[in-house]
Design a protein around this motif. Structure first.
Motif, PDB file in Angstrom:
ATOM      1  N   GLY A 219    -113.243  10.701 -43.608  1.00 44.85           N
ATOM      2  CA  GLY A 219    -113.425  10.292 -42.220  1.00 44.85           C
ATOM      3  C   GLY A 219    -112.284   9.419 -41.740  1.00 44.85           C
ATOM      4  N   LEU A 220    -111.838   8.493 -42.603  1.00 50.16           N
ATOM      5  CA  LEU A 220    -110.731   7.610 -42.240  1.00 50.16           C
ATOM      6  C   LEU A 220    -109.435   8.398 -42.076  1.00 50.16           C
ATOM      7  N   LEU A 221    -109.171   9.330 -43.002  1.00 49.01           N
ATOM      8  CA  LEU A 221    -107.950  10.131 -42.916  1.00 49.01           C
ATOM      9  C   LEU A 221    -107.954  11.019 -41.672  1.00 49.01           C
ATOM     10  N   TYR A 222    -109.134  11.528 -41.324  1.00 52.18           N
ATOM     11  CA  TYR A 222    -109.244  12.355 -40.112  1.00 52.18           C
ATOM     12  C   TYR A 222    -108.840  11.546 -38.876  1.00 52.18           C
ATOM     13  N   ILE A 223    -109.283  10.306 -38.819  1.00 48.79           N
ATOM     14  CA  ILE A 223    -108.946   9.440 -37.682  1.00 48.79           C
ATOM     15  C   ILE A 223    -107.465   9.098 -37.687  1.00 48.79           C
ATOM     16  N   LEU A 224    -106.920   8.726 -38.854  1.00 51.41           N
ATOM     17  CA  LEU A 224    -105.514   8.314 -38.948  1.00 51.41           C
ATOM     18  C   LEU A 224    -104.560   9.455 -38.619  1.00 51.41           C
ATOM     19  N   ASN A 225    -104.983  10.686 -38.879  1.00 52.47           N
ATOM     20  CA  ASN A 225    -104.141  11.845 -38.571  1.00 52.47           C
ATOM     21  C   ASN A 225    -104.347  12.372 -37.151  1.00 52.47           C
ATOM     22  N   HIS A 226    -105.171  11.690 -36.388  1.00 50.53           N
ATOM     23  CA  HIS A 226    -105.532  12.115 -35.027  1.00 50.53           C
ATOM     24  C   HIS A 226    -105.150  10.955 -34.094  1.00 50.53           C
ATOM     25  N   LYS A 227    -103.918  10.993 -33.573  1.00 55.39           N
ATOM     26  CA  LYS A 227    -103.370   9.842 -32.852  1.00 55.39           C
ATOM     27  C   LYS A 227    -104.200   9.455 -31.629  1.00 55.39           C
ATOM     28  N   LEU A 228    -104.667  10.438 -30.892  1.00 56.94           N
ATOM     29  CA  LEU A 228    -105.463  10.138 -29.698  1.00 56.94           C
ATOM     30  C   LEU A 228    -106.758   9.443 -30.089  1.00 56.94           C
ATOM     31  N   LEU A 229    -107.427   9.979 -31.095  1.00 56.60           N
ATOM     32  CA  LEU A 229    -108.674   9.378 -31.565  1.00 56.60           C
ATOM     33  C   LEU A 229    -108.430   7.973 -32.115  1.00 56.60           C
ATOM     34  N   MET A 230    -107.325   7.791 -32.846  1.00 61.98           N
ATOM     35  CA  MET A 230    -107.013   6.483 -33.414  1.00 61.98           C
ATOM     36  C   MET A 230    -106.764   5.450 -32.313  1.00 61.98           C
ATOM     37  N   ALA A 231    -106.100   5.866 -31.243  1.00 63.53           N
ATOM     38  CA  ALA A 231    -105.848   4.954 -30.127  1.00 63.53           C
ATOM     39  C   ALA A 231    -107.145   4.507 -29.472  1.00 63.53           C
ATOM     40  N   PRO A 344    -116.656  13.574 -27.835  1.00 61.44           N
ATOM     41  CA  PRO A 344    -117.214  14.789 -28.459  1.00 61.44           C
ATOM     42  C   PRO A 344    -116.316  16.004 -28.336  1.00 61.44           C
ATOM     43  N   SER A 345    -115.470  16.037 -27.309  1.00 60.77           N
ATOM     44  CA  SER A 345    -114.609  17.205 -27.104  1.00 60.77           C
ATOM     45  C   SER A 345    -113.361  17.176 -27.970  1.00 60.77           C
ATOM     46  N   ILE A 346    -113.016  16.024 -28.554  1.00 61.24           N
ATOM     47  CA  ILE A 346    -111.809  15.965 -29.389  1.00 61.24           C
ATOM     48  C   ILE A 346    -112.135  15.819 -30.874  1.00 61.24           C
ATOM     49  N   VAL A 347    -113.423  15.628 -31.211  1.00 61.96           N
ATOM     50  CA  VAL A 347    -113.817  15.441 -32.609  1.00 61.96           C
ATOM     51  C   VAL A 347    -114.469  16.713 -33.132  1.00 61.96           C
ATOM     52  N   ASP A 348    -114.044  17.146 -34.300  1.00 62.87           N
ATOM     53  CA  ASP A 348    -114.650  18.303 -34.958  1.00 62.87           C
ATOM     54  C   ASP A 348    -116.132  18.049 -35.201  1.00 62.87           C
ATOM     55  N   ARG A 349    -116.959  19.073 -34.919  1.00 65.24           N
ATOM     56  CA  ARG A 349    -118.412  18.923 -35.039  1.00 65.24           C
ATOM     57  C   ARG A 349    -118.842  18.486 -36.447  1.00 65.24           C
ATOM     58  N   LYS A 350    -118.117  18.951 -37.466  1.00 66.00           N
ATOM     59  CA  LYS A 350    -118.465  18.618 -38.837  1.00 66.00           C
ATOM     60  C   LYS A 350    -118.116  17.168 -39.201  1.00 66.00           C
ATOM     61  N   MET A 351    -117.290  16.525 -38.370  1.00 61.02           N
ATOM     62  CA  MET A 351    -116.827  15.164 -38.674  1.00 61.02           C
ATOM     63  C   MET A 351    -117.447  14.106 -37.772  1.00 61.02           C
ATOM     64  N   MET A 352    -118.313  14.531 -36.827  1.00 64.26           N
ATOM     65  CA  MET A 352    -118.775  13.611 -35.795  1.00 64.26           C
ATOM     66  C   MET A 352    -119.494  12.397 -36.371  1.00 64.26           C
ATOM     67  N   GLY A 353    -120.335  12.604 -37.380  1.00 66.55           N
ATOM     68  CA  GLY A 353    -121.066  11.482 -37.953  1.00 66.55           C
ATOM     69  C   GLY A 353    -120.143  10.443 -38.552  1.00 66.55           C
ATOM     70  N   ARG A 354    -119.124  10.907 -39.306  1.00 70.47           N
ATOM     71  CA  ARG A 354    -118.205   9.981 -39.952  1.00 70.47           C
ATOM     72  C   ARG A 354    -117.307   9.265 -38.949  1.00 70.47           C
ATOM     73  N   VAL A 355    -116.912   9.963 -37.890  1.00 72.47           N
ATOM     74  CA  VAL A 355    -116.111   9.313 -36.845  1.00 72.47           C
ATOM     75  C   VAL A 355    -116.946   8.261 -36.127  1.00 72.47           C
ATOM     76  N   ASN A 411    -101.805  14.732 -23.693  1.00 72.50           N
ATOM     77  CA  ASN A 411    -101.029  15.967 -23.528  1.00 72.50           C
ATOM     78  C   ASN A 411    -100.662  16.580 -24.877  1.00 72.50           C
ATOM     79  N   ASP A 412    -100.275  15.725 -25.831  1.00 70.12           N
ATOM     80  CA  ASP A 412     -99.934  16.214 -27.172  1.00 70.12           C
ATOM     81  C   ASP A 412    -101.138  16.891 -27.832  1.00 70.12           C
ATOM     82  N   PHE A 413    -102.319  16.286 -27.661  1.00 75.02           N
ATOM     83  CA  PHE A 413    -103.531  16.857 -28.244  1.00 75.02           C
ATOM     84  C   PHE A 413    -103.856  18.204 -27.611  1.00 75.02           C
ATOM     85  N   ASP A 414    -103.752  18.289 -26.287  1.00 73.92           N
ATOM     86  CA  ASP A 414    -104.052  19.546 -25.591  1.00 73.92           C
ATOM     87  C   ASP A 414    -103.095  20.657 -26.027  1.00 73.92           C
TER      88      ASP A 414
END
Length: 429
Positions: A219-231, A344-355, A411-414
């Protein structure tokens, strides 16, 4: 407005939505009544009221590494209703603890009930993500904001009314009943397996230390590799400071600065005003969010609310404080709907609980630390007005920071999402 309420045609969403309301009600009314009880019983010791808020927020730091893993690996529906059932039982234990008047025992039960309640939100939010379509997430966020406005409208009045009419014990019995209603609503849902168990079926014995640690790290690595989510999550740390302050500041400014003799009545009026304008703001924000980028709504909502919050610390009368509180309530929903519909639109459904399990502790660390500082420093080292200045400045600065960095990250995420959709699926030979 017609489009907004169309989501209620999905009966599962309706039941989960009502369950979330009643589960939240199960905490708010009793906690509000208990806070008034402490302010009456220990009037010269505001420490107890602040410590009660800490017992509500601090358990997150104990269970946050478990809540997300449990929501992602166990049956999300069962996690939600078991949480409610256990909280109902602990509410009854809390009544007995209050009767003993042994405060360490009271705070221990509060701590345990809050810890169990923390398992509800990640499971409930993950269920909603599986029940609704992506284009309905902002609608759900807008509805949640309207409900938050209703709670602000009635929670203080309900808590105080329950305290006056039923006493603190009766109010907490009401908590137990609403937790039970929430559990029954969740149990009655018919939710497909993909929404309940997106990562497959697991058993309690599978959740050993090494498995939990691995899931927690993923869960932590998913966030760290997802700049928009980390911000966004980094911003939650700052918002936790503001939430911690606002959980006690309005009551304190009434009791210790503006109207000490009849602060209880004004607290009800304040709750009504905040609720009415928050509902109004939610309706307006739902319209504005369809015309502006979500990051623009988020920045504007935080920045404008921060300015009004700073001004709230300057006013010398209750009337002006109520007016500025109304403006804060009117603008905050713009930020909340933006972020609630975006995540919810930027987080993978399988990772939502951990995020989700990371968002809450990030906020609660700063939330709890702020309450700890207030309990030690107020009123000896700083005034109530200085708390408004500080929290308002923090909100405004976060709004400016988001305005500067979120457009590029969005924009980068899109672009990355668009490329991933265009890539052909691998062909197996």
């Amino acid at each position: 407005m017609k489009d907004t309420f169309a989501v209620f045609k999905k009966m599962n969403f309706t039941k989960v939505f009502l369950a979330a309301i009643t589960s939240r009600l199960g905490t708010i009314v009793g906690m509000t009544a208990f806070t008034f009880y402490l302010l009456d019983r220990f009037s010269s010791q505001p420490f107890y009221a602040t410590f009660t808020e800490m017992m509500y927020s601090a358990p997150t730091l104990l269970v946050f590494f478990l809540t997300g893993v449990v929501a992602d690996r166990m049956d999300r529906q069962k996690v939600a209703y078991y949480s409610d059932f256990i909280c109902a039982g602990l509410s009854i234990v809390l009544i007995g603890a209050i009767m003993t008047e042994f405060m360490p025992f009271v705070f221990l039960v509060l701590f345990l009930r809050s810890a169990v309640a923390k398992f509800f939100a990640p499971a409930e939010m993950s269920l909603v993500q599986g029940i609704l379509d992506e284009e309905e997430y902002s609608t759900a966020a807008g509805l949640n904001q309207m409900v938050a406005g209703v709670f602000n409208l009635f929670a203080t009045a309900l808590g105080l009314g329950a305290y006056w009419a039923l006493g603190v014990h009766g109010a907490i019995i009401g908590d137990a009943v609403t937790f039970l209603i929430s559990a029954i609503l969740i149990m009655s849902c018919t939710i497909h397996e993909e929404a309940r168990l997106p990562n497959g079926s697991h058993r309690i014995k599978d959740l050993n230390f090494s498995f939990i640690f691995k899931e927690f790290k993923d869960g932590l690595l998913y966030i760290l590799n997802h700049k928009l989510l980390m911000a966004l999550i980094a911003g939650f740390f700052i918002l936790g400071i503001v939430n911690g302050g606002l959980s006690v500041m309005p009551l304190y400014v009434l009791k210790y600065k503006l109207t000490p003799d009849d602060y209880e009545q004004w607290a009800v009026v304040l709750g009504i005003i905040f609720g009415v304008f928050m509902i109004t703001g939610s309706i307006l924000a739902s319209i504005v969010a369809k015309k502006l980028k979500l990051y623009t709504c988020l920045s504007l909502g935080l920045g404008i609310a921060g300015i009004f919050l700073v001004a709230s610390g300057l006013v010398p009368t209750v009337t002006w404080f109520l007016i500025l509180t109304a403006f804060v309530a009117l603008t905050i929903p713009l930020a909340n709907i933006a972020i609630g519909g975006w995540l919810p639109s930027i987080v993978d459904r399988k990772m939502m609980g951990r995020v989700e399990s990371w968002i809450t502790p990030v906020m609660m660390i700063s939330h709890t630390a702020t309450l700890g500082i207030i309990s030690i420093g107020f009123p000896k080292y700083f005034s109530i007005s200085s708390l408004f200045y500080f929290c308002g400045a923090v909100l405004a600065l976060v709004g400016i920071l988001y305005y500067l960095i979120l457009p590029k990250l969005s924009n980068d995420f899109d672009e990355r999402k668009s490329v991933e959709k265009e890539q052909p699926a691998p062909v197996s030979l």
